[in-house]
Write a protein that holds these residues in place. Structure first.
Motif, PDB file in Angstrom:
ATOM      1  N   ARG A   1      -5.459 -40.799  14.545  1.00 42.93           N
ATOM      2  CA  ARG A   1      -4.709 -40.805  13.281  1.00 42.93           C
ATOM      3  C   ARG A   1      -3.516 -39.881  13.453  1.00 42.93           C
ATOM      4  O   ARG A   1      -3.687 -38.732  13.870  1.00 42.93           O
ATOM      5  CB  ARG A   1      -5.607 -40.357  12.131  1.00 42.93           C
ATOM      6  CG  ARG A   1      -4.977 -40.578  10.770  1.00 42.93           C
ATOM      7  CD  ARG A   1      -5.989 -40.478   9.649  1.00 42.93           C
ATOM      8  NE  ARG A   1      -6.658 -39.158   9.647  1.00 42.93           N
ATOM      9  CZ  ARG A   1      -7.761 -38.881   8.954  1.00 42.93           C
ATOM     10  NH1 ARG A   1      -8.353 -39.809   8.230  1.00 42.93           N
ATOM     11  NH2 ARG A   1      -8.285 -37.682   8.991  1.00 42.93           N
ATOM     12  N   GLN A   2      -2.346 -40.407  13.168  1.00 44.81           N
ATOM     13  CA  GLN A   2      -1.152 -39.572  13.296  1.00 44.81           C
ATOM     14  C   GLN A   2      -1.021 -38.713  12.046  1.00 44.81           C
ATOM     15  O   GLN A   2      -1.062 -39.215  10.918  1.00 44.81           O
ATOM     16  CB  GLN A   2       0.092 -40.454  13.486  1.00 44.81           C
ATOM     17  CG  GLN A   2       1.290 -39.649  13.965  1.00 44.81           C
ATOM     18  CD  GLN A   2       2.483 -40.529  14.319  1.00 44.81           C
ATOM     19  OE1 GLN A   2       2.569 -41.663  13.858  1.00 44.81           O
ATOM     20  NE2 GLN A   2       3.379 -40.007  15.137  1.00 44.81           N
ATOM     21  N   ARG A   3      -0.900 -37.402  12.265  1.00 44.48           N
ATOM     22  CA  ARG A   3      -0.756 -36.486  11.123  1.00 44.48           C
ATOM     23  C   ARG A   3       0.690 -36.502  10.634  1.00 44.48           C
ATOM     24  O   ARG A   3       1.576 -37.037  11.302  1.00 44.48           O
ATOM     25  CB  ARG A   3      -1.131 -35.068  11.560  1.00 44.48           C
ATOM     26  CG  ARG A   3      -2.607 -34.893  11.880  1.00 44.48           C
ATOM     27  CD  ARG A   3      -2.982 -33.413  11.930  1.00 44.48           C
ATOM     28  NE  ARG A   3      -2.111 -32.644  12.809  1.00 44.48           N
ATOM     29  CZ  ARG A   3      -2.516 -32.008  13.921  1.00 44.48           C
ATOM     30  NH1 ARG A   3      -3.785 -32.068  14.298  1.00 44.48           N
ATOM     31  NH2 ARG A   3      -1.649 -31.325  14.654  1.00 44.48           N
ATOM     32  N   ASP A   4       0.914 -35.835   9.519  1.00 44.49           N
ATOM     33  CA  ASP A   4       2.267 -35.781   8.956  1.00 44.49           C
ATOM     34  C   ASP A   4       3.243 -35.090   9.904  1.00 44.49           C
ATOM     35  O   ASP A   4       4.431 -35.400   9.925  1.00 44.49           O
ATOM     36  CB  ASP A   4       2.248 -35.061   7.602  1.00 44.49           C
ATOM     37  CG  ASP A   4       1.493 -35.893   6.563  1.00 44.49           C
ATOM     38  OD1 ASP A   4       1.338 -37.113   6.784  1.00 44.49           O
ATOM     39  OD2 ASP A   4       1.042 -35.323   5.555  1.00 44.49           O
ATOM     40  N   ASP A   5       2.701 -34.149  10.736  1.00 41.93           N
ATOM     41  CA  ASP A   5       3.596 -33.453  11.674  1.00 41.93           C
ATOM     42  C   ASP A   5       3.861 -34.278  12.932  1.00 41.93           C
ATOM     43  O   ASP A   5       4.524 -33.811  13.858  1.00 41.93           O
ATOM     44  CB  ASP A   5       3.027 -32.073  12.042  1.00 41.93           C
ATOM     45  CG  ASP A   5       1.702 -32.191  12.814  1.00 41.93           C
ATOM     46  OD1 ASP A   5       1.260 -33.333  13.095  1.00 41.93           O
ATOM     47  OD2 ASP A   5       1.105 -31.149  13.127  1.00 41.93           O
ATOM     48  N   GLY A   6       3.341 -35.504  12.995  1.00 41.36           N
ATOM     49  CA  GLY A   6       3.619 -36.384  14.135  1.00 41.36           C
ATOM     50  C   GLY A   6       2.577 -36.310  15.233  1.00 41.36           C
ATOM     51  O   GLY A   6       2.501 -37.220  16.059  1.00 41.36           O
TER      52      GLY A   6
ATOM     53  N   GLU B   1      -4.884 -46.078  16.166  1.00 40.01           N
ATOM     54  CA  GLU B   1      -4.445 -46.227  14.769  1.00 40.01           C
ATOM     55  C   GLU B   1      -3.841 -47.613  14.637  1.00 40.01           C
ATOM     56  O   GLU B   1      -3.028 -48.025  15.476  1.00 40.01           O
ATOM     57  CB  GLU B   1      -3.389 -45.162  14.442  1.00 40.01           C
ATOM     58  CG  GLU B   1      -2.858 -45.293  13.018  1.00 40.01           C
ATOM     59  CD  GLU B   1      -1.936 -44.134  12.624  1.00 40.01           C
ATOM     60  OE1 GLU B   1      -2.302 -42.966  12.884  1.00 40.01           O
ATOM     61  OE2 GLU B   1      -0.859 -44.412  12.079  1.00 40.01           O
TER      62      GLU B   1
ATOM     63  N   ARG C   1      -1.412 -50.010  12.678  1.00 38.49           N
ATOM     64  CA  ARG C   1      -0.292 -49.849  11.766  1.00 38.49           C
ATOM     65  C   ARG C   1       0.319 -51.222  11.504  1.00 38.49           C
ATOM     66  O   ARG C   1       0.456 -52.029  12.421  1.00 38.49           O
ATOM     67  CB  ARG C   1       0.740 -48.937  12.436  1.00 38.49           C
ATOM     68  CG  ARG C   1       1.497 -48.084  11.455  1.00 38.49           C
ATOM     69  CD  ARG C   1       2.388 -47.119  12.188  1.00 38.49           C
ATOM     70  NE  ARG C   1       1.668 -45.987  12.762  1.00 38.49           N
ATOM     71  CZ  ARG C   1       2.259 -45.040  13.501  1.00 38.49           C
ATOM     72  NH1 ARG C   1       3.554 -45.115  13.764  1.00 38.49           N
ATOM     73  NH2 ARG C   1       1.571 -44.037  13.990  1.00 38.49           N
TER      74      ARG C   1
END
Lengths: 303, 303
Positions: free
Chosen positions: B204-209, B91, B93
């Protein structure tokens, strides 16, 4: 095996597409050593340097006429060449420089004469010349970080031919007078170049003047190229159709950089005088790859 | 086919015997451009140059803290690496340099962070640094007769790993602080190095980390090396037993010359800062030969 053969042929084709020139380019004057290394020695590509040895003096009968030098004598001009099933080297004769000049200038003689001894003959046999001729090529010695391993002197008749072969040297070939004509093939064309193994023999002129071929029966067999690029036998060596020889003519005052492992066949104008400098090649990654290519060439060639 | 395989293995062995070093040698101080070309670039051999970049200044939060840079984030430190049947890229960033330094200095975070973007990020993202850092390496630019194609900046955590691969560049890798650890394999070891073809995907980092792997289904498959030289799977890739990796550690103030087409795997000390200079390689006889070796490596490897 067929796909391997195809891939090896593609490799040779790619060399021409990627980086080889379609003819031998010319440079003007002595090059910068680093630039020459980067552009020609490293990439293993030939070029001709103009105005690089024009300050060398003519050789005179007065100066060196009495010196005794070694001359290669053959019946047909082919010294160090395949003849039938033998690899025949010339009769080596010791003569005065004056006598060689007599032959060049038309004195009646039998056989073809060529001063071509490849063992640093310039320095050994004609040391007085090194006062006039340079004993090395300064920009080339700078580029390679060493002096030449041998400096050779060449003088011969128009019919003297050097058969196709390669050397383990970086070679600077300087024409002093007359003209040398080269047929060059890159190492990457190795798959298309036939080799055989031949019984060594030597020419010997009999008392009646005729030449005979005498086997050197105590010598090991010699690998050599039987193909004559002037008249290639394509029925026998069909792969040679794929080779892409470069031809070039090197004139007085010009210097050919002939890279290590390039195959070459040489002819010359009558009485052409040349000096060449052999610098030891590096046995590095390019040599390593070439050895692999040699093995592949033998594997993929029909017996 | 067996004899061909044997010959190719012998070729790699010969490279080590002929000209490769058993460890990476050190040079002291900036080398002479011609000598460096002749000794290292031409022969395609790595070396480490000491005291070559020690005059570069430390990067400070004050100077570049607010600059936004691109950071590669992965769950495990493996960016651009094979994971199962996929080739997974990190990812990317955008973060301030200060935020990256916070992570390096221990601020709690998920994933492994590595500033490693390979598109001349030093000049693009941190142009103010080029006042302090040099924008090229003068003796290398002299040797190659050109400026670098890219200057890259590297800063990351200890667990960030660069998986084994090769580049089409002559590479100078300068460590500013900390230490980089390289595993190197010469191009001539190519026959022992496995390649596969993989579906490209991206972390891809999800919303839950948690990290998920998302296929890039519109992208073409990617050839990559599945083998991890830190823990090679020799049951699966038995040829790798014949490879002869060199290991070297490059410390602050030192510069690794990593020649074109050498395979390399890289680790580093935590927070190591490095800058590397990519100079376009020449597509010359060595590249030509390497392409042939690649084809032979695929032909001789069991499926």
């Amino acid at each position: 095996m067929e796909s391997l053969k195809k891939r090896v042929a593609e490799f040779s084709q790619e060399a021409h597409d990627l980086y080889l020139n379609q003819s031998v380019p010319f440079l003007e004057g002595s090059p910068d050593p680093l630039q020459f290394y980067r552009d020609w020695i490293g990439p293993n590509k030939p070029c001709i340097i103009r105005n690089a040895c024009s300050h060398w003096p003519a050789l005179t009968r007065e100066k060196v006429g009495s010196k005794v030098i070694t001359v290669a004598v053959t019946p047909d001009g082919y010294a160090d060449a395949v003849n039938g099933d033998r690899f025949v080297t010339p009769e080596e004769r010791r003569m005065s420089f004056s006598s060689v000049l007599d032959v060049i200038e038309g004195k009646e003689h039998v056989g073809v004469f060529y001063v071509q001894k490849q063992s640093s003959n310039l320095l050994d046999e004609l040391p007085e010349l090194t006062d006039d001729l340079e004993s090395h090529v300064p920009w080339m010695s700078d580029a390679l970080g060493k002096l030449p391993d041998a400096v050779n002197f060449w003088l011969g008749e128009a019919s003297a031919v050097t058969s196709m072969h390669k050397d383990h040297y970086e070679n600077l070939y300087c024409v002093i007078s007359g003209e040398k004509n080269f047929i060059l093939l890159p190492p990457t064309d190795r798959p298309f170049i036939p080799y055989g193994v031949y019984q060594p023999a030597v020419y010997r002129q009999r008392d009646d003047g005729e030449f005979e071929v005498v086997n050197q029966s105590d010598s090991e067999k010699v690998p050599w190229i039987p193909l004559d690029p002037l008249d290639p036998d394509l029925d026998r060596y069909p792969e040679y159709r794929r080779a892409r020889p470069l031809r070039c003519s090197v004139k007085a005052g010009e210097m050919l950089y002939l890279p290590s492992l390039w195959f070459h066949h040489v002819q010359q104008s009558h009485g052409c005088i040349a000096v060449n400098f052999w610098y030891d090649m590096e046995y590095d990654i390019k040599y390593n790859y070439f050895q692999l290519l040699e093995a592949l060439s033998e594997v993929t060639r029909p017996p």
